[in-house]
Design a protein around this motif. Structure first.
Motif, PDB file in Angstrom:
ATOM      1  N   ALA A 714       0.830  -1.201   0.000  1.00 15.62           N
ATOM      2  CA  ALA A 714       0.000   0.000   0.000  1.00 15.62           C
ATOM      3  C   ALA A 714       0.867   1.255   0.000  1.00 15.62           C
ATOM      4  N   THR A 734      -4.458  -0.589  -6.770  1.00 13.82           N
ATOM      5  CA  THR A 734      -5.277  -0.496  -5.557  1.00 13.82           C
ATOM      6  C   THR A 734      -6.215  -1.684  -5.448  1.00 13.82           C
ATOM      7  N   LEU A 738      -6.200  -4.341  -2.293  1.00 18.17           N
ATOM      8  CA  LEU A 738      -7.409  -4.560  -1.506  1.00 18.17           C
ATOM      9  C   LEU A 738      -7.929  -5.979  -1.671  1.00 18.17           C
ATOM     10  N   SER A 739      -7.780  -6.552  -2.873  1.00 17.40           N
ATOM     11  CA  SER A 739      -8.212  -7.933  -3.097  1.00 17.40           C
ATOM     12  C   SER A 739      -7.383  -8.894  -2.259  1.00 17.40           C
ATOM     13  N   SER A 775      -9.184   2.710   2.866  1.00 15.13           N
ATOM     14  CA  SER A 775     -10.249   1.784   3.274  1.00 15.13           C
ATOM     15  C   SER A 775      -9.896   1.174   4.622  1.00 15.13           C
ATOM     16  N   PRO A 777      -9.341  -1.684   7.230  1.00 15.78           N
ATOM     17  CA  PRO A 777      -8.852  -3.047   6.964  1.00 15.78           C
ATOM     18  C   PRO A 777      -9.728  -4.128   7.578  1.00 15.78           C
ATOM     19  N   LEU A 782     -12.932  -3.061   3.160  1.00 13.29           N
ATOM     20  CA  LEU A 782     -12.235  -3.485   1.949  1.00 13.29           C
ATOM     21  C   LEU A 782     -13.179  -3.626   0.771  1.00 13.29           C
ATOM     22  N   GLY A 785     -13.922  -0.221  -0.509  1.00  9.84           N
ATOM     23  CA  GLY A 785     -12.779   0.294  -1.255  1.00  9.84           C
ATOM     24  C   GLY A 785     -12.681  -0.316  -2.643  1.00  9.84           C
ATOM     25  N   LEU A 786     -12.921  -1.632  -2.748  1.00 11.40           N
ATOM     26  CA  LEU A 786     -12.903  -2.278  -4.060  1.00 11.40           C
ATOM     27  C   LEU A 786     -13.994  -1.722  -4.966  1.00 11.40           C
ATOM     28  N   SER A 789     -12.895   1.644  -6.305  1.00 14.35           N
ATOM     29  CA  SER A 789     -11.861   1.567  -7.342  1.00 14.35           C
ATOM     30  C   SER A 789     -12.419   1.023  -8.653  1.00 14.35           C
TER      31      SER A 789
END
Length: 819
Positions: A714, A734, A738-739, A775, A777, A782, A785-786, A789
């Protein structure tokens, strides 16, 4: 002190102090030359016979011109950790039949504290001592070093018999030639009414060497070196022209010849000739080497490789100057080179002769003299041979180099320094090839390759790069595998991080360095004036070339490769080979064509042959690394990639290749270190940072990435954003970070992931608190955040179907809600 020889069938003795290499009774004479045994080591191991001595470069591998289908039966012997990459082939099978290179240019030697070391290594200086301290108090020649001085004899003389000591003067029982080991000059003798003798310095293969004072020129110190046989008018007539040439030579690496004088023999009254040379204070290479001992029974410890190579470069510079004056040195060895402060000088010019001189005695030393001298006489190639043998004696415990291995090298698997530095081994193999036509063609060419070997050795030992421009190859043409961790076709970021994948093989082959064109080629001027159009345009332009030369064919083969037609390129290459068989460029392009066609094994044979011919070049090692990687030989590939990248950071593809093979064997930390070593000034810096992110997301053994790697990845993405990474690639990275974090949460690592990611970080990678790229954690954070993106990527998409796919991915990632 002496000890028994230990060889079967011999009751002779040898020295145990390490100053003499072999038994006096079974040491062989030099064929065709005056015997002068020399060295530092003991005899060959008991039980080893000359018939069992492996020849230098005894590996047998298929000729690259033949298909590896079993039609050529051979065995492959590998070197070091290189278990399966094709090894060095015998010269009789090598496709590089007559290596033709451009005239050697400057090696790019950087100015250092002194010339010795070529600006690459600092060699300890040797202070100049008081000359009087070098005079022998008891000038005697030990019996085991007494041999007949006649060139075609070399028999043992002056030996003890029946309890009686050996005679110091007499006649050889084999040929009747007189011998004398008694100094003819004594302290206080005045030679030529000018040179007052102080004493004896040493005894060489041609008699005693005396220290004297030149009263005619400021009482300077000089050395008187006797010339055997000069009492004969015919011998003197041959020697005088050579001496005149030597007197005209002024070179910082060659002892200065002041004069040639005659002095009557006190016993016979005949006139003996003496060379008057400058006095060189310091220590010979023999003395420097013998000062290094080990705790193992006081045996000599080898010199550092880089120091021995530095000595070799100085010697080659001196020999090259002599060769340019049509002279051969003939007898280079550790005794005949003295280091004075930071300079190496050749001494003992008594064996020097003209290149075109086909008569007269040839003086040489067992273990150093080339094997063909007995039949063909000395040559430039035999002079260069002596330098390589000297380097070999200095860098490892070369037992039996005057007997069992008198004209070969020991098996490389038994020599640690050969396993550590393959380029050094290949250099010595070529320089000491039994066929003189396959050795280096000149001192300049040999020095160029030795400098390359030295750069590699210094870089590997210190970790500091030692790059230099090559006289044979240009730079690599791009880095097609700059991102060694791309996603699959269509970029499926939700598939998670992927393993390393090579760029298209043809693109990798075409990105290898290109050999410089031959300036003597008939089409050199025409080709230099061509622009760089598309491959089809290049083929059209080549059709109007003024001649059908090898260089034109090579350019045509490359253009055909660029059009994606390796078969046609192979045809053009065959035509080039017919035009100029043996040109190393043809062999190199044969490897490029084979690699582009997917024949990694066939390419490896060709690249290996070029590496044999030019062991100091970087390009062949890079090409072999690519072949080893394609063949699944991760350890071999890693060694070659590491050597290339450590020596010259200009070859950025080596860093990516090293990362790929390290990741392939589960060394994720090593892969990250290799990628992070790409400097920010490189045009591939961004790709390296992106690859670092993906490497960190590749967990060990397929496991999800840990908290520390997620934080580091990150941080790298944030840094790339600050460095101007475009929005599309930033959001793609990103998504991957995140994945990977979401995969860890879903496998039960949620709590540890939260606590790990919430750490404080360190001075270089600040912690992200309770945030990972904006995002939280945890699973909900997460997923949000995905989704964010994916929707950002959808807005940036160029095609409608891609936009729809990304929106669907965003919806699937969105956490469940009531709305």
């Amino acid at each position: 002190m002496t000890s028994s020889c230990g060889r079967p069938g011999c009751d002779g003795a040898r020295a145990t102090a390490g100053n003499d290499p072999d038994c006096a009774d079974c040491a062989p004479a030099v064929p065709g030359g005056a015997l002068s045994t020399d060295g530092f080591l003991g005899p060959a191991p008991t039980g080893v016979t000359a018939s069992a001595a492996p020849r230098a470069g005894g590996r047998t591998v298929p000729d690259p011109r033949l298909p590896p289908d079993g039609s050529f039966v051979g065995t492959s012997r590998t070197l070091g950790s290189r278990r399966s990459v094709p090894g060095r082939m015998p010269r009789s099978e090598s496709p590089v039949r007559s290596v033709r290179v451009r005239p050697a240019t400057s090696s790019g030697w950087a100015p250092g504290r002194g010339r010795l070391g070529a600006g690459l290594v600092t060699v300890p200086e040797v202070p100049q001592a008081d000359p009087r301290t070098a005079v022998s108090a008891d000038p005697r020649v030990p019996e085991h070093r007494r041999f007949c001085g006649r060139a075609d004899c070399g028999a043992r003389v002056g030996r003890s018999r029946g309890g009686r000591p050996g005679r110091t003067e007499g006649f050889c029982t084999r040929c009747g030639h007189p011998y004398s080991f008694v100094p003819k000059l004594h302290a206080g003798d005045l030679v030529h009414e000018q040179y007052e003798v102080v004493g004896c310095l040493a005894h060489g293969g041609q008699g005693w060497i005396h220290l004297a004072v030149d009263h005619a020129v400021s009482d300077r110190w000089v050395v008187l070196k006797g010339l055997p046989g000069t009492a004969d008018d015919d011998a003197l007539a041959v020697a005088v022209p050579v001496l005149r040439h030597l007197a005209e030579i002024e070179h910082p690496n060659i002892v200065r010849i002041h004069n040639f004088v005659e002095h009557p023999d006190p016993r016979t009254g005949s006139l003996d000739g003496y060379i008057v040379m400058e006095y060189i204070g310091g220590r010979s290479l023999r003395e420097i080497a013998n000062e290094r001992t080990t705790a193992d029974r006081g045996r000599r410890a080898p010199l550092p490789v880089e120091q021995a190579c530095a000595y070799g470069l100085e010697a080659l510079e001196a020999l090259g100057h002599l060769h340019s004056r049509n002279l051969l040195y003939c007898d280079f060895k550790p005794d005949n080179a003295i280091q004075q402060q930071d300079r190496l000088k050749l001494i003992d010019m008594g064996a020097v002769r003209r290149i075109d001189d086909t008569g007269g005695p040839v003086h040489g030393t067992a273990g150093y003299q080339a094997p063909e001298v007995a039949v063909l006489g000395p040559s430039v190639a035999s002079d260069l041979y002596t330098v390589a043998r000297t380097i070999a004696v200095l860098v490892f415990d070369f037992q039996g180099f005057t007997t069992v291995y008198a004209d070969s090298l020991p098996p490389p698997e038994h020599i640690d320094v050969f396993n550590e530095y393959e380029s050094l081994y290949r250099f010595l193999v070529r320089a000491t090839d039994p066929d003189p036509t396959r050795r280096f063609a000149s001192a300049g060419e040999m020095a160029e390759q030795l400098t390359g070997v030295l750069r590699e050795v210094v870089a590997l030992r210190t970790g500091q790069p030692r790059p230099a421009l090559s006289a044979l190859f240009g730079p690599e043409l791009g880095c097609p595998a700059a991102d060694p961790f791309p996603g699959p076709a269509g970029w499926r970021p939700d598939a998670g991080p992927v393993r390393a994948a090579l760029a298209p093989v043809a693109a990798t082959a075409l990105a290898l360095p290109v050999p410089h064109p031959d300036p003597d080629d008939p089409c050199a001027g025409f080709l230099a004036g061509l622009a760089a159009p598309a491959p089809r345009g290049m083929l059209t332009a080549l059709a109007s070339a003024p001649a059908d030369s090898a260089e034109r064919r090579l350019r045509e083969a490359r253009a055909l490769l660029e059009t994606g037609d390796p078969q046609a390129a192979a045809g053009a290459l065959k035509a080039a080979e017919a035009t100029n068989d043996g040109d190393w460029r043809v062999v190199w392009y044969r490897g490029v064509v084979a690699l582009a066609a997917g024949d990694a094994e066939g390419a490896a044979w060709a690249f290996d042959a070029v590496y044999d011919a030019f062991p100091g070049e970087t390009a062949p090692k890079l090409a072999l690394a690519v072949c080893a990687e394609l063949l699944g030989q991760a350890d071999n590939a890693a060694e070659y990639y590491r050597s290339v990248w450590t020596t010259d950071p200009g070859f950025v593809s080596a860093a990516f290749g090293l990362a790929r093979v390290r990741l392939a064997v589960g060394d994720r930390t090593g892969a990250v270190l290799a990628l992070e070593s790409v400097p920010e000034a490189s045009v591939h810096s961004t790709a390296a940072r992106m690859a670092t992110v993906r490497a960190r997301l590749t967990g060990d053994g397929g496991a999800p990435a840990g908290p520390d790697d997620l934080v580091a990845a990150a941080w790298q993405v944030e840094r790339l954003r600050d460095l101007g990474l475009d929005a599309v690639r930033r959001e793609q990275l990103t998504v991957e970070v995140l994945s990977a974090a979401l995969a860890g949460v879903q496998t039960g690592e949620a709590r540890r992931a939260v606590h790990g990611i919430s750490g404080a970080g360190d001075g270089n990678r600040p912690g992200v608190g309770a945030s990972l790229l904006g995002s939280r954690p945890d699973e909900r954070g997460l997923r949000l955040g995905l989704e964010r993106s994916y929707r950002a990527l959808a807005r940036l998409a160029q095609r409608g179907e891609e936009r729809i796919d990304l929106v669907e991915r965003a919806n699937r990632c969105r956490p469940r809600t009531w709305m």
